[in-house]
Design a protein around this motif. Sequence first.
Motif, PDB file in Angstrom:
ATOM      1  N   ASP A 156       0.821  -1.214   0.000  1.00 45.46           N
ATOM      2  CA  ASP A 156       0.000   0.000   0.000  1.00 45.46           C
ATOM      3  C   ASP A 156       0.856   1.267   0.000  1.00 45.46           C
ATOM      4  O   ASP A 156       0.510   2.256  -0.649  1.00 45.46           O
ATOM      5  N   GLU A 248      -5.394  -4.433  12.255  1.00 44.03           N
ATOM      6  CA  GLU A 248      -5.610  -4.391  10.807  1.00 44.03           C
ATOM      7  C   GLU A 248      -6.450  -3.175  10.423  1.00 44.03           C
ATOM      8  O   GLU A 248      -6.187  -2.513   9.408  1.00 44.03           O
ATOM      9  N   ASP A 252      -4.925  -0.206   8.048  1.00 40.76           N
ATOM     10  CA  ASP A 252      -5.605   0.105   6.798  1.00 40.76           C
ATOM     11  C   ASP A 252      -5.875   1.613   6.712  1.00 40.76           C
ATOM     12  O   ASP A 252      -5.647   2.245   5.677  1.00 40.76           O
ATOM     13  N   ARG A 256      -3.980   4.506   4.128  1.00 43.40           N
ATOM     14  CA  ARG A 256      -4.900   5.326   3.331  1.00 43.40           C
ATOM     15  C   ARG A 256      -4.728   6.810   3.664  1.00 43.40           C
ATOM     16  O   ARG A 256      -4.785   7.666   2.775  1.00 43.40           O
TER      17      ARG A 256
END
Length: 266
Positions: A156, A248, A252, A256
Motif C-alpha cells: 500500500d 488491521e 488500513d 490510506r
Amino acid sequence: MFNIYELLNYLNRHNSDKTYSKIIAYLFTHQEEIQKLTISQIAEQCFVSPATMTRFCQTFGFSSFSHLREALDTNERMKSYNSLRMKKADFQQLQDQPETFLTNYAAEISAALQDILTNMDYGLVDCLLKKIRDAERVILIGYTTTLELARNMQVDFIASNKLTHVPENEALQKIAIQQADENTVILVLSSYGTILTSHVDLINQISKRPAHSVLITQHTQNLITNLFDQVLNLTSTNYVQIGNYPLEFFCDYFVRRYASLNEKRK
C-alpha cells in the motif's frame, strides 16, 4: 514455545517434494506417534538420514531432536480453542449455540473498533506519517501474523511512491536495524506484545539505534514499551479473542491516510 509459523512458512514457500517439506508434513500428520519413535525411526519414515533430521532441528531453532519432540507434544496436547484465543466457555457456546457466539463475537469486534475511534489522536498519527514521508528509510517489523500485515502495508505504501522494507526473519531484521540511522523510521507491529517478550534482543537493538522507533499495538499491558520513542496503543483494553482486527483496521486507515496526505489534489 513451539514456533509453528516458521515451519508453516517453509512449507508454504517450498515445493512439497523438498526434503524439509516432507519432514514438516510428516511431523504435523503424526504428532502423537512421534512421541514413541526415535530420531532414526522418524528419519526412516521420512526417507532421510538421522544427520539430516538433526540439521532440520537446528535450522528451525531446536537444540536437539528431543527439544523438537517436546515442542510437538506440547502442541498436540493443547486444546484447539487455546490456539484460537478462546476460553473454554466460549468454545462450548460455539459448539451449542453458534448464532449466539457469532453475535457476541461481532459485538466484540464492533466494541474494539469503536474503542480505536474514541482513542485516536489524529494529529499524532499525521505527525508520524510526516516522519515516514520524510524518512530516507522505513523499516516495518512484524512477527508471525503481523509480518503478513507489514507486507500488505508495504504494497500500500508503494502505491503512494513510498518504499518501505519488510525483513522477513530475525536475522534480516537485525541487519536492517544495524543499518538504521537518524534518517530511518522503524515501525514495530505487535498485536499482543509477543515480539516484545520473545525477541528482547531485537527490541534492545532497536532502542540503541538513532532511528525513530514506533510500536503500534492493540495490547495495553506491555512492559517494555519505554524502549520505543513512540507508542501507539490503539485500544484502551485488550480484545484477545478477536485476533488482529483492531490492528488491521488501524493499519488500513494508516496507509490510506498517508496516501490522502501525499496525493496531489486535482
